[in-house]
Design a protein around this motif. Structure first.
Motif, PDB file in Angstrom:
ATOM      1  N   ASP A 476      33.356  43.316  41.438  1.00 20.41           N
ATOM      2  CA  ASP A 476      34.652  42.670  41.230  1.00 20.41           C
ATOM      3  C   ASP A 476      34.544  41.218  41.694  1.00 20.41           C
ATOM      4  N   TYR A 477      34.458  40.310  40.710  1.00 20.44           N
ATOM      5  CA  TYR A 477      34.413  38.880  40.995  1.00 20.44           C
ATOM      6  C   TYR A 477      35.652  38.186  40.429  1.00 20.44           C
ATOM      7  N   SER A 478      36.671  38.972  40.126  1.00 23.91           N
ATOM      8  CA  SER A 478      37.807  38.447  39.378  1.00 23.91           C
ATOM      9  C   SER A 478      38.552  37.325  40.097  1.00 23.91           C
ATOM     10  N   ASP A 479      38.518  37.312  41.426  1.00 25.48           N
ATOM     11  CA  ASP A 479      39.247  36.267  42.150  1.00 25.48           C
ATOM     12  C   ASP A 479      38.496  34.939  42.180  1.00 25.48           C
ATOM     13  N   LYS A 480      37.277  34.913  41.680  1.00 28.92           N
ATOM     14  CA  LYS A 480      36.461  33.692  41.711  1.00 28.92           C
ATOM     15  C   LYS A 480      36.388  32.981  40.366  1.00 28.92           C
ATOM     16  N   VAL A 481      36.750  33.681  39.296  1.00 30.41           N
ATOM     17  CA  VAL A 481      36.484  33.171  37.945  1.00 30.41           C
ATOM     18  C   VAL A 481      37.255  31.888  37.644  1.00 30.41           C
ATOM     19  N   ALA A 482      38.547  31.860  37.922  1.00 30.08           N
ATOM     20  CA  ALA A 482      39.373  30.718  37.520  1.00 30.08           C
ATOM     21  C   ALA A 482      38.895  29.410  38.148  1.00 30.08           C
ATOM     22  N   ASP A 483      38.699  29.400  39.446  1.00 26.80           N
ATOM     23  CA  ASP A 483      38.251  28.166  40.107  1.00 26.80           C
ATOM     24  C   ASP A 483      36.840  27.779  39.692  1.00 26.80           C
ATOM     25  N   TYR A 484      36.010  28.779  39.451  1.00 28.86           N
ATOM     26  CA  TYR A 484      34.615  28.506  39.094  1.00 28.86           C
ATOM     27  C   TYR A 484      34.518  27.761  37.762  1.00 28.86           C
TER      28      TYR A 484
END
Length: 638
Positions: A476-484
């Motif tokens: 689960d990397y979903s909290d990192k995608v937008a900023d990345y």
């Protein structure tokens, strides 16, 4: 006009309730289908060279019919056309005239209603009406009636030169060397003659109404099992016709709104008709029924992965069993490592396993659950959905940083472009391939849309796990995608290069995805809104093209390099709605409905549209566009 069309059709039904028919059709007088006459123009009087055609087809059938052109009139529906093998069995397998006629009937009207086609012709004061409905995936029922009791004669016109005809007691059977069979079943009091090349069927002299069953089979075995069903149908057609009417009434009632203009209702109805016209029952390597992209072109006679997810999301609203089977059909070919392959066909040797497609299947399953509360289906699919989700991180994360890349199983850029679904997108112009393993390769760039989809799939998998009381045990990397993936310099989402982490600053439709999946922050939406509303970039004549319109590489006719693909337009508009910009979302929705050529008229829905003109491009009768038009219609004003 609606009442005029409805009255015209019902009058024809009354005329058909006479003479030698054992059972007449009883249709609800307020059937919604009759409010949508000429929903599509499928006029075509074909010859043997025609291999691309939009047809009247229904119930998952692999055969289709067209309406004859007025200036090339034949007095019968044209076909049947084999949708898989792309051959016409005849220009018209069942042409009708009066018993004493000499072929002088001229056309009066031809109408395509949802689930029914109708033609009428006359000679002086004598009139013949014909209507056709599919009663199942094998058989269409042709009803013929007249205003006078003077009998009919039937014959075929321009049979395929390879077809051999045989006469039975009540049947004319047409055999093609490819193994496909068309059988015409007549009522018992019809006299039949056949010379192997054509036939004549004659009724009693006082006959005023006659039914004919037109059936299509893949083999002699199917013919044997289906022949008696056609005889039984003619003995009592009313239940099957009532079922057809009920099915279509339910389709339309489930999608139509009471607060929309009629022309926008037409968009919704046309979308339903398009999806159902592309429904195919299981055949050969297609182990479940499903929906093809378009029955009108030669190269779309199979099921594609992300196409199927989109179709099922729309079908969840009005045809949930078809939606579920459409998903099952793709998972019939899931690999042991979890991969879902690109596309499948009736002949499995033609399947493409060089790549997968963007992961949207949990969204489709969630739409089915949302509209039908089908927990059992969620439980059935969950292990396979989880395996597919994990596959991406196992086979498409080259540097193991939790951000995945599109790729292929054979190491080719071509297949990697296919895996993205955006084959020739500008962002891939300078991409190269990197090897992850023996059957796994990645592009040398991480894609924002892929990871935004995976974040959404992760969220839904967790929802499913809680729903069926099981465990989610995947990355689960979903909290990192937008900023990345958000490029602060240009205020938009872009892919990133693996080599140095730099952004590929070619603003395009992949940047809509984080707003659709709702992983973007409100601040990111505020920055991106500058591009969204810029008429030189994304706020074009038809809004939200596949590449910013001011990009020198943008080509309004360039497939994924500029034209309008309505799934992407839908995601952008839904993204606006997700962040509270409802007025903008409604404005752009109406631009789509009003400006895409032929959408509110009788033209078929197309694969894509011209960004600056709204002109129809590429394949017609396209399920993908229909699915998202239906969702735009549903969302408008909400």
């Amino acid at each position: 006009m609606k009442q005029l069309i409805r009255g015209f059709v019902i009058a024809g039904m009354v005329a058909g309730c006479l003479a030698c028919s054992r059972s007449a059709q009883e249709m609800p007088p307020n059937s919604t289908r009759y409010e949508f006459g000429d929903i599509l123009n499928i006029a075509l009087t074909p010859d043997s060279t025609v291999r691309r055609a939009g047809c009247f087809t229904d119930a998952g059938s692999w055969m289709g019919f067209t309406i004859p052109e007025t200036d090339k009139w034949v007095n019968g529906f044209c076909g049947p056309f084999s949708l898989d093998n792309r051959i016409w069995f005849a220009q018209s397998a069942v042409c009708v005239d009066f018993l004493d006629g000499n072929g002088t009937l001229t056309p009066d009207s031809a109408i395509y209603f949802p689930g029914e086609v109708y033609i009428a012709s006359s000679s002086n004061d004598r009139k013949i009406e014909q209507r056709m409905n599919f009663v199942n995936s094998s058989t269409a029922l042709l009803q013929v009636s007249s205003n006078v009791a003077e009998g009919f004669k039937f014959t075929g016109k321009d049979w395929n030169s390879k077809v051999r005809l045989e006469r039975g007691e009540q049947t004319i059977t047409a055999y093609h060397p490819n193994g496909e069979v068309v059988q015409l079943t007549f009522m018992p009091d019809v006299e039949l003659s056949c010379d192997g090349k054509n036939y004549v069927a004659s009724t009693a002299a006082d006959c005023q109404q006659m039914n004919v069953a037109v059936s299509f089979y893949f083999s002699d075995k199917e013919l044997a099992s289906g022949a008696q069903k056609s005889v039984a149908l003619l003995q009592n057609p009313q239940p099957e016709l009532a079922a057809n009417a009920k099915r279509w009434e339910e389709y339309l009632q489930k999608v139509l709104r009471k607060d929309m203009k009629h022309e926008y209702d037409r968009v919704a109805v046309k979308s339903v008709v398009t999806l159902i016209s592309n429904w195919r029952t299981h055949r050969g390597g297609l182990l479940h029924e499903g929906v093809i992209p378009s029955h009108a072109v030669t190269y779309f006679m199979g099921f594609w992965a992300w196409d199927s997810w989109r179709f099922s999301a729309a079908l969840a609203r009005f045809a949930p069993e078809l939606a579920k089977n459409n998903i099952r059909a793709m998972f019939d070919y899931q690999w042991p490592d979890g991969m879902i392959i690109d596309c499948i066909y009736t002949n499995p040797a033609e399947n493409n396993a060089r790549d997968s497609k963007p992961p949207l299947v949990c969204w489709a399953v969630d739409e089915i659950f949302t509209h039908n509360q089908d927990t059992a289906f969620v439980k059935e699919m969950y292990p396979q959905l989880l395996a597919y989700y994990k596959w991406w991180y196992n086979k498409r994360d080259h540097d193991r940083n939790g951000m995945c890349e599109f790729g292929s199983t054979d190491g080719t850029l071509e297949a990697a472009g296919w895996e993205s679904g955006m084959d020739n997108a500008i962002r891939f112009d300078n991409a190269k391939m990197l090897k992850n393993g023996n059957d796994a390769w990645s592009l040398d760039q991480e894609s924002v849309d892929l990871n935004a989809y995976l974040a959404y799939e992760c969220k839904l998998l967790k929802k499913f796990a809680a729903l069926i009381d099981t465990t989610f045990d995947a990355p689960d990397y979903s909290d990192k995608v937008a900023d990345y993936f958000f490029d602060e310099k240009i205020g938009y989402f872009c892919d990133r290069r693996l080599k140095d982490g730099s952004f590929i600053e070619e603003p395009a439709c992949e940047g809509y995805t984080p707003f659709w999946t709702q992983i973007a922050t409100k601040k990111q939406m505020e920055k991106a809104l500058v591009l969204f509303t810029d008429t030189t970039k994304f706020s074009t004549y038809i809004p939200f093209p596949t590449a910013a319109a001011d990009n020198p590489k943008c080509d309004p006719n360039g497939y994924w390099r500029g034209p309008i693909w309505l799934d992407q337009t839908y995601q952008a508009i839904k993204g606006l709605r997700n962040y509270g910009y409802n007025d903008l979302a409604d404005k752009y929705t109406l631009q789509v409905f009003d400006r895409c050529q032929g959408l509110t008229g009788d033209a078929p829905i197309h694969e894509n549209y011209g960004t600056h003109t709204g002109e129809r491009l590429q394949a017609s009768h396209f399920s993908w566009s229909a699915s998202h038009l239906l969702m735009l219609y549903e969302d408008y004003g909400k």
